[in-house]
Design a protein around this motif. Structure first.
Motif, PDB file in Angstrom:
ATOM      1  N   SER A 123      16.628   3.476   0.464  1.00  0.00           N
ATOM      2  CA  SER A 123      17.463   2.692  -0.431  1.00  0.00           C
ATOM      3  C   SER A 123      16.936   1.265  -0.435  1.00  0.00           C
ATOM      4  N   HIS A 124      16.677   0.717  -1.634  1.00  0.00           N
ATOM      5  CA  HIS A 124      16.194  -0.653  -1.782  1.00  0.00           C
ATOM      6  C   HIS A 124      14.954  -0.912  -0.926  1.00  0.00           C
ATOM      7  N   VAL A 125      13.954  -0.079  -1.164  1.00  0.00           N
ATOM      8  CA  VAL A 125      12.687  -0.193  -0.437  1.00  0.00           C
ATOM      9  C   VAL A 125      11.539  -0.034  -1.430  1.00  0.00           C
ATOM     10  N   SER A 126      10.483  -0.787  -1.211  1.00  0.00           N
ATOM     11  CA  SER A 126       9.277  -0.632  -2.023  1.00  0.00           C
ATOM     12  C   SER A 126       8.085  -0.505  -1.090  1.00  0.00           C
ATOM     13  N   GLY A 127       7.053   0.163  -1.574  1.00  0.00           N
ATOM     14  CA  GLY A 127       5.861   0.346  -0.769  1.00  0.00           C
ATOM     15  C   GLY A 127       5.051   1.517  -1.266  1.00  0.00           C
ATOM     16  N   ARG A 128       4.322   2.149  -0.338  1.00  0.00           N
ATOM     17  CA  ARG A 128       3.425   3.213  -0.750  1.00  0.00           C
ATOM     18  C   ARG A 128       3.262   4.268   0.342  1.00  0.00           C
ATOM     19  N   VAL A 129       2.879   5.435  -0.127  1.00  0.00           N
ATOM     20  CA  VAL A 129       2.501   6.554   0.724  1.00  0.00           C
ATOM     21  C   VAL A 129       1.050   6.850   0.387  1.00  0.00           C
ATOM     22  N   ILE A 130       0.206   6.920   1.413  1.00  0.00           N
ATOM     23  CA  ILE A 130      -1.214   7.181   1.194  1.00  0.00           C
ATOM     24  C   ILE A 130      -1.574   8.495   1.873  1.00  0.00           C
ATOM     25  N   GLY A 131      -2.050   9.447   1.071  1.00  0.00           N
ATOM     26  CA  GLY A 131      -2.482  10.726   1.611  1.00  0.00           C
ATOM     27  C   GLY A 131      -1.337  11.656   1.929  1.00  0.00           C
ATOM     28  N   SER A 132      -1.531  12.445   2.956  1.00  0.00           N
ATOM     29  CA  SER A 132      -0.603  13.511   3.315  1.00  0.00           C
ATOM     30  C   SER A 132       0.586  12.986   4.126  1.00  0.00           C
ATOM     31  N   VAL A 133       1.790  13.273   3.615  1.00  0.00           N
ATOM     32  CA  VAL A 133       3.018  12.911   4.317  1.00  0.00           C
ATOM     33  C   VAL A 133       3.987  14.075   4.191  1.00  0.00           C
ATOM     34  N   PHE A 134       4.532  14.533   5.327  1.00  0.00           N
ATOM     35  CA  PHE A 134       5.535  15.586   5.363  1.00  0.00           C
ATOM     36  C   PHE A 134       6.655  15.164   6.295  1.00  0.00           C
ATOM     37  N   PRO A 135       7.900  15.333   5.871  1.00  0.00           N
ATOM     38  CA  PRO A 135       8.346  15.926   4.614  1.00  0.00           C
ATOM     39  C   PRO A 135       8.096  14.992   3.432  1.00  0.00           C
ATOM     40  N   ALA A 136       8.366  15.503   2.235  1.00  0.00           N
ATOM     41  CA  ALA A 136       8.096  14.739   1.017  1.00  0.00           C
ATOM     42  C   ALA A 136       8.797  13.389   1.065  1.00  0.00           C
ATOM     43  N   PRO A 137       8.070  12.312   0.744  1.00  0.00           N
ATOM     44  CA  PRO A 137       8.659  10.969   0.789  1.00  0.00           C
ATOM     45  C   PRO A 137       9.641  10.735  -0.353  1.00  0.00           C
ATOM     46  N   CYS A 138      10.460   9.727  -0.200  1.00  0.00           N
ATOM     47  CA  CYS A 138      11.431   9.384  -1.240  1.00  0.00           C
ATOM     48  C   CYS A 138      10.714   8.848  -2.471  1.00  0.00           C
ATOM     49  N   MET A 139      11.406   8.874  -3.592  1.00  0.00           N
ATOM     50  CA  MET A 139      10.823   8.474  -4.872  1.00  0.00           C
ATOM     51  C   MET A 139      10.687   6.956  -5.006  1.00  0.00           C
ATOM     52  N   ASN A 140      11.199   6.177  -4.073  1.00  0.00           N
ATOM     53  CA  ASN A 140      11.101   4.721  -4.118  1.00  0.00           C
ATOM     54  C   ASN A 140       9.685   4.227  -3.847  1.00  0.00           C
ATOM     55  N   LEU A 141       8.839   5.077  -3.320  1.00  0.00           N
ATOM     56  CA  LEU A 141       7.507   4.664  -2.864  1.00  0.00           C
ATOM     57  C   LEU A 141       6.418   5.175  -3.800  1.00  0.00           C
ATOM     58  N   ASP A 142       5.425   4.344  -4.068  1.00  0.00           N
ATOM     59  CA  ASP A 142       4.260   4.761  -4.844  1.00  0.00           C
ATOM     60  C   ASP A 142       3.466   5.756  -4.018  1.00  0.00           C
ATOM     61  N   LEU A 143       2.895   6.748  -4.675  1.00  0.00           N
ATOM     62  CA  LEU A 143       2.145   7.793  -3.987  1.00  0.00           C
ATOM     63  C   LEU A 143       0.668   7.682  -4.357  1.00  0.00           C
ATOM     64  N   TYR A 144      -0.203   7.580  -3.335  1.00  0.00           N
ATOM     65  CA  TYR A 144      -1.646   7.493  -3.512  1.00  0.00           C
ATOM     66  C   TYR A 144      -2.310   8.676  -2.823  1.00  0.00           C
ATOM     67  N   ASP A 145      -3.458   9.119  -3.355  1.00  0.00           N
ATOM     68  CA  ASP A 145      -4.194  10.177  -2.677  1.00  0.00           C
ATOM     69  C   ASP A 145      -5.036   9.572  -1.541  1.00  0.00           C
ATOM     70  N   GLU A 146      -5.758  10.427  -0.827  1.00  0.00           N
ATOM     71  CA  GLU A 146      -6.564   9.987   0.322  1.00  0.00           C
ATOM     72  C   GLU A 146      -7.619   8.956  -0.057  1.00  0.00           C
ATOM     73  N   ALA A 147      -8.082   8.999  -1.317  1.00  0.00           N
ATOM     74  CA  ALA A 147      -9.117   8.064  -1.772  1.00  0.00           C
ATOM     75  C   ALA A 147      -8.525   6.748  -2.279  1.00  0.00           C
ATOM     76  N   GLY A 148      -7.205   6.626  -2.220  1.00  0.00           N
ATOM     77  CA  GLY A 148      -6.560   5.385  -2.648  1.00  0.00           C
ATOM     78  C   GLY A 148      -6.245   5.309  -4.131  1.00  0.00           C
ATOM     79  N   ARG A 149      -6.321   6.451  -4.835  1.00  0.00           N
ATOM     80  CA  ARG A 149      -5.992   6.481  -6.260  1.00  0.00           C
ATOM     81  C   ARG A 149      -4.502   6.739  -6.444  1.00  0.00           C
ATOM     82  N   LEU A 150      -3.891   5.996  -7.344  1.00  0.00           N
ATOM     83  CA  LEU A 150      -2.467   6.155  -7.624  1.00  0.00           C
ATOM     84  C   LEU A 150      -2.207   7.520  -8.245  1.00  0.00           C
TER      85      LEU A 150
END
Length: 166
Positions: A123-150
């Protein structure tokens, strides 16, 4: 904490049979900051909540605090977090007054002990997930692959999927 906490490294730790592993708590009236914190290579085993950041703790040493003093929480990284038997792996509770900014998750895999609708809560958080994360992260965070691509950009940092029944 009123003066601030920064440039902290916590690494190579095993946390087991506990209510919480990582906990950052603050509230309006505290002021100061929590920034540039890195948690690296942590193992969780049999926990109620793995990672907690809470901005409405509302505990003060006396009544003379300034309720308008808002702490800043930013640049907090979790990398190499693994474990098993965790009810809620991540719970970040920011607020309109105290958002949690620039949180990063990288290489996180935590086995669950209890099936819930929301096991990665934000809740009220910004940031990013890079690569593999389990369990699935919340929708508040940007998701990037292992190579750093959005892969997927967050819709809103203010969305809340906090489940108070755990």
């Amino acid at each position: 904490m009123s003066g601030g906490v920064s440039d902290v490294l916590v690494e190579n730790a095993l946390i087991w049979n506990s209510r919480r592993a990582v906990r950052i708590k603050t509230a309006p009236g505290r002021g100061g900051y929590v920034r540039n914190i890195l948690y690296h290579n942590l193992t969780f085993d049999n926990l109620r909540v793995g990672i907690v950041i809470k901005t409405d703790y509302n505990e003060h040493p006396d009544s003379g605090y300034d309720p308008m003093a808002r702490p800043a929480l930013e640049n907090i990284t979790f990398a190499g977090i693994h474990g098993q038997l965790v009810r809620v792996p991540v719970r970040i509770e920011g607020s309109d007054e105290i958002p949690v900014k620039n949180v990063e998750f990288r290489d996180l895999s935590v086995g669950l002990s209890y099936k819930k609708k929301h096991v990665f809560q934000c809740s009220h958080v910004s940031g990013r997930v890079i690569g593999s994360v389990f369990p699935a992260p919340c929708m508040n965070l940007d998701l990037y692959d292992e190579a750093g691509r959005l892969v997927r950009q967050s819709v809103s940092s203010n969305a809340s999927d906090i489940d108070y029944d755990f």
